[in-house]
Design a protein around this motif. Structure first.
Motif, PDB file in Angstrom:
ATOM      1  N   ILE A  17       1.069  -1.089  -0.183  1.00  0.00           N
ATOM      2  CA  ILE A  17      -0.018   0.090  -0.139  1.00  0.00           C
ATOM      3  C   ILE A  17       0.838   1.121  -0.107  1.00  0.00           C
ATOM      4  CG2 ILE A  17      -1.694   1.225   1.354  1.00  0.00           C
ATOM      5  CD1 ILE A  17      -2.801  -1.329   2.572  1.00  0.00           C
ATOM      6  N   ALA A  18       0.619   2.302  -0.827  1.00  0.00           N
ATOM      7  CA  ALA A  18       1.439   3.385  -1.128  1.00  0.00           C
ATOM      8  C   ALA A  18       1.193   4.561   0.214  1.00  0.00           C
ATOM      9  CB  ALA A  18       0.976   4.012  -2.366  1.00  0.00           C
ATOM     10  N   ARG A  19       1.163   4.149   1.225  1.00  0.00           N
ATOM     11  CA  ARG A  19       1.524   4.762   2.551  1.00  0.00           C
ATOM     12  C   ARG A  19       2.555   4.334   3.568  1.00  0.00           C
ATOM     13  NH1 ARG A  19      -3.560   7.225   4.040  1.00  0.00           N
ATOM     14  NH2 ARG A  19      -2.187   8.268   5.711  1.00  0.00           N
ATOM     15  N   SER A  20       2.707   5.047   4.589  1.00  0.00           N
ATOM     16  CA  SER A  20       3.791   4.682   5.432  1.00  0.00           C
ATOM     17  C   SER A  20       3.063   3.619   6.622  1.00  0.00           C
ATOM     18  CB  SER A  20       4.226   5.858   6.374  1.00  0.00           C
ATOM     19  OG  SER A  20       3.156   6.506   7.125  1.00  0.00           O
ATOM     20  N   PRO A  21       3.958   2.965   7.053  1.00  0.00           N
ATOM     21  CA  PRO A  21       3.861   2.051   8.186  1.00  0.00           C
ATOM     22  C   PRO A  21       3.033   2.493   9.212  1.00  0.00           C
ATOM     23  CG  PRO A  21       5.903   1.668   7.479  1.00  0.00           C
ATOM     24  CD  PRO A  21       5.644   2.794   6.930  1.00  0.00           C
ATOM     25  N   GLN A  22       3.459   3.801   9.499  1.00  0.00           N
ATOM     26  CA  GLN A  22       2.479   4.590  10.783  1.00  0.00           C
ATOM     27  C   GLN A  22       1.385   4.881  10.404  1.00  0.00           C
ATOM     28  OE1 GLN A  22       5.704   5.263   9.422  1.00  0.00           O
ATOM     29  NE2 GLN A  22       7.034   4.491  11.030  1.00  0.00           N
ATOM     30  N   ALA A  23       1.207   5.586   9.282  1.00  0.00           N
ATOM     31  CA  ALA A  23      -0.294   5.853   8.858  1.00  0.00           C
ATOM     32  C   ALA A  23      -1.092   4.534   8.484  1.00  0.00           C
ATOM     33  CB  ALA A  23      -0.032   6.505   7.293  1.00  0.00           C
ATOM     34  N   LEU A  24      -0.639   3.638   8.236  1.00  0.00           N
ATOM     35  CA  LEU A  24      -1.379   2.432   8.015  1.00  0.00           C
ATOM     36  C   LEU A  24      -1.835   1.545   9.379  1.00  0.00           C
ATOM     37  CD1 LEU A  24       0.335   0.976   4.722  1.00  0.00           C
ATOM     38  CD2 LEU A  24      -2.250   1.619   5.106  1.00  0.00           C
ATOM     39  N   TYR A  25      -0.625   1.606  10.227  1.00  0.00           N
ATOM     40  CA  TYR A  25      -1.028   1.218  11.580  1.00  0.00           C
ATOM     41  C   TYR A  25      -2.044   1.987  12.326  1.00  0.00           C
ATOM     42  CZ  TYR A  25      -0.608   0.218  16.615  1.00  0.00           C
ATOM     43  OH  TYR A  25      -0.603   0.131  17.905  1.00  0.00           O
ATOM     44  N   ALA A  26      -1.837   3.186  12.070  1.00  0.00           N
ATOM     45  CA  ALA A  26      -3.019   4.038  12.770  1.00  0.00           C
ATOM     46  C   ALA A  26      -4.360   3.730  12.271  1.00  0.00           C
ATOM     47  CB  ALA A  26      -2.499   5.524  12.565  1.00  0.00           C
ATOM     48  N   MET A  27      -4.483   3.613  10.877  1.00  0.00           N
ATOM     49  CA  MET A  27      -6.043   3.208  10.544  1.00  0.00           C
ATOM     50  C   MET A  27      -6.235   1.812  10.977  1.00  0.00           C
ATOM     51  SD  MET A  27      -5.245   4.127   6.348  1.00  0.00           S
ATOM     52  CE  MET A  27      -7.090   3.535   5.862  1.00  0.00           C
ATOM     53  N   VAL A  28      -5.721   0.726  10.965  1.00  0.00           N
ATOM     54  CA  VAL A  28      -5.840  -0.487  11.480  1.00  0.00           C
ATOM     55  C   VAL A  28      -6.105  -0.577  12.951  1.00  0.00           C
ATOM     56  CG1 VAL A  28      -5.011  -2.968  11.641  1.00  0.00           C
ATOM     57  CG2 VAL A  28      -5.006  -1.842   9.396  1.00  0.00           C
ATOM     58  N   SER A  29      -5.209   0.094  13.737  1.00  0.00           N
ATOM     59  CA  SER A  29      -5.328   0.022  15.124  1.00  0.00           C
ATOM     60  C   SER A  29      -6.426   0.807  15.628  1.00  0.00           C
ATOM     61  CB  SER A  29      -4.135   0.323  15.841  1.00  0.00           C
ATOM     62  OG  SER A  29      -3.705   1.900  15.744  1.00  0.00           O
ATOM     63  N   ASP A  30      -6.965   1.388  14.817  1.00  0.00           N
ATOM     64  CA  ASP A  30      -8.285   2.198  15.283  1.00  0.00           C
ATOM     65  C   ASP A  30      -9.610   1.109  14.846  1.00  0.00           C
ATOM     66  OD1 ASP A  30     -10.615   3.656  15.636  1.00  0.00           O
ATOM     67  OD2 ASP A  30      -9.902   5.488  14.522  1.00  0.00           O
ATOM     68  N   VAL A  31      -9.609   0.418  16.007  1.00  0.00           N
ATOM     69  CA  VAL A  31     -10.693  -0.767  15.889  1.00  0.00           C
ATOM     70  C   VAL A  31     -12.154  -0.303  15.588  1.00  0.00           C
ATOM     71  CG1 VAL A  31      -9.326  -2.286  17.052  1.00  0.00           C
ATOM     72  CG2 VAL A  31     -11.048  -0.953  18.240  1.00  0.00           C
ATOM     73  N   THR A  32     -12.538   1.153  15.920  1.00  0.00           N
ATOM     74  CA  THR A  32     -13.844   1.577  15.600  1.00  0.00           C
ATOM     75  C   THR A  32     -13.960   1.713  14.070  1.00  0.00           C
ATOM     76  OG1 THR A  32     -13.186   3.786  15.678  1.00  0.00           O
ATOM     77  CG2 THR A  32     -13.765   2.870  17.720  1.00  0.00           C
ATOM     78  N   ARG A  33     -12.895   1.770  13.164  1.00  0.00           N
ATOM     79  CA  ARG A  33     -12.926   1.956  11.677  1.00  0.00           C
ATOM     80  C   ARG A  33     -12.982   0.540  10.954  1.00  0.00           C
ATOM     81  NH1 ARG A  33      -8.966   5.957   9.268  1.00  0.00           N
ATOM     82  NH2 ARG A  33     -10.427   5.395   7.501  1.00  0.00           N
TER      83      ARG A  33
END
Length: 174
Positions: free
Chosen positions: A13-29
């Motif tokens: 995915i063309a995003r940083s590991p930090q940005a993708l971690y933030a998305m996935v770890s937000d379990v509400t999303r």
């Protein structure tokens, strides 16, 4: 031959590991990209202003066809930009859940060719005899094993996560 108890898939995915971690770890999303999960809420007294950490408990809302259920989950790994994981340890309705070893989910994030290699892994934690698991799986999945069923779910989740992460104005924090 015994049942397959773990499956995984990966995508870049063309995003940083930090940005993708933030998305996935937000379990509400999670419901934004998962074919079954409809999102989650942090359990009362869990989480807090520091965000998700190991030990955070949340309840996931899930739907498959006309059947809906809630799972109780506990975060087992929370390393921003590297790994997010949780185990599912209770299942049932919103008020009453049956404690049981069910499954573990893991997401890893590795820099790769200017983007991030995201790997999602499902592990069957049920301590069931293979024949019992196969019979249950056939009914619960509409004719297949949970490993095969989850392989398809993982592919769809990663495809949807990639589309969400790479689209539109939410790309800040690349």
């Amino acid at each position: 031959m015994g049942r397959v108890i773990s499956v995984s898939d990966s995508t870049v995915i063309a995003r940083s590991p930090q940005a993708l971690y933030a998305m996935v770890s937000d379990v509400t999303r999670m419901g934004e990209w998962s074919p079954e999960n409809r999102g989650a809420v942090l359990a009362e007294g869990s989480g807090g202003s520091g965000g998700i950490s190991v030990g955070t408990v949340f309840d996931g809302a899930n739907t498959r066809g006309r059947v809906s259920w809630t799972t109780r989950c506990t975060v087992t790994a929370a390393e921003p930009g590297r790994e997010f994981a949780f185990r599912v340890h209770a299942i049932g309705g919103t008020k009453r859940r049956v404690p049981a070893r069910i499954a573990s989910w893991q997401y890893t994030f590795r820099e790769h060719d200017g983007g991030t290699l995201v790997t999602e892994t499902w592990t069957d934690d049920r301590p069931w005899h293979d024949a019992a698991a196969q019979a249950f799986d056939y009914v619960a999945t509409g004719g297949t094993t949970f490993a095969a069923f989850q392989r398809g779910n993982i592919r769809r989740t990663l495809r949807n996560l990639k589309a969400a992460a790479e689209s539109g104005p939410s790309r800040q924090g690349r």
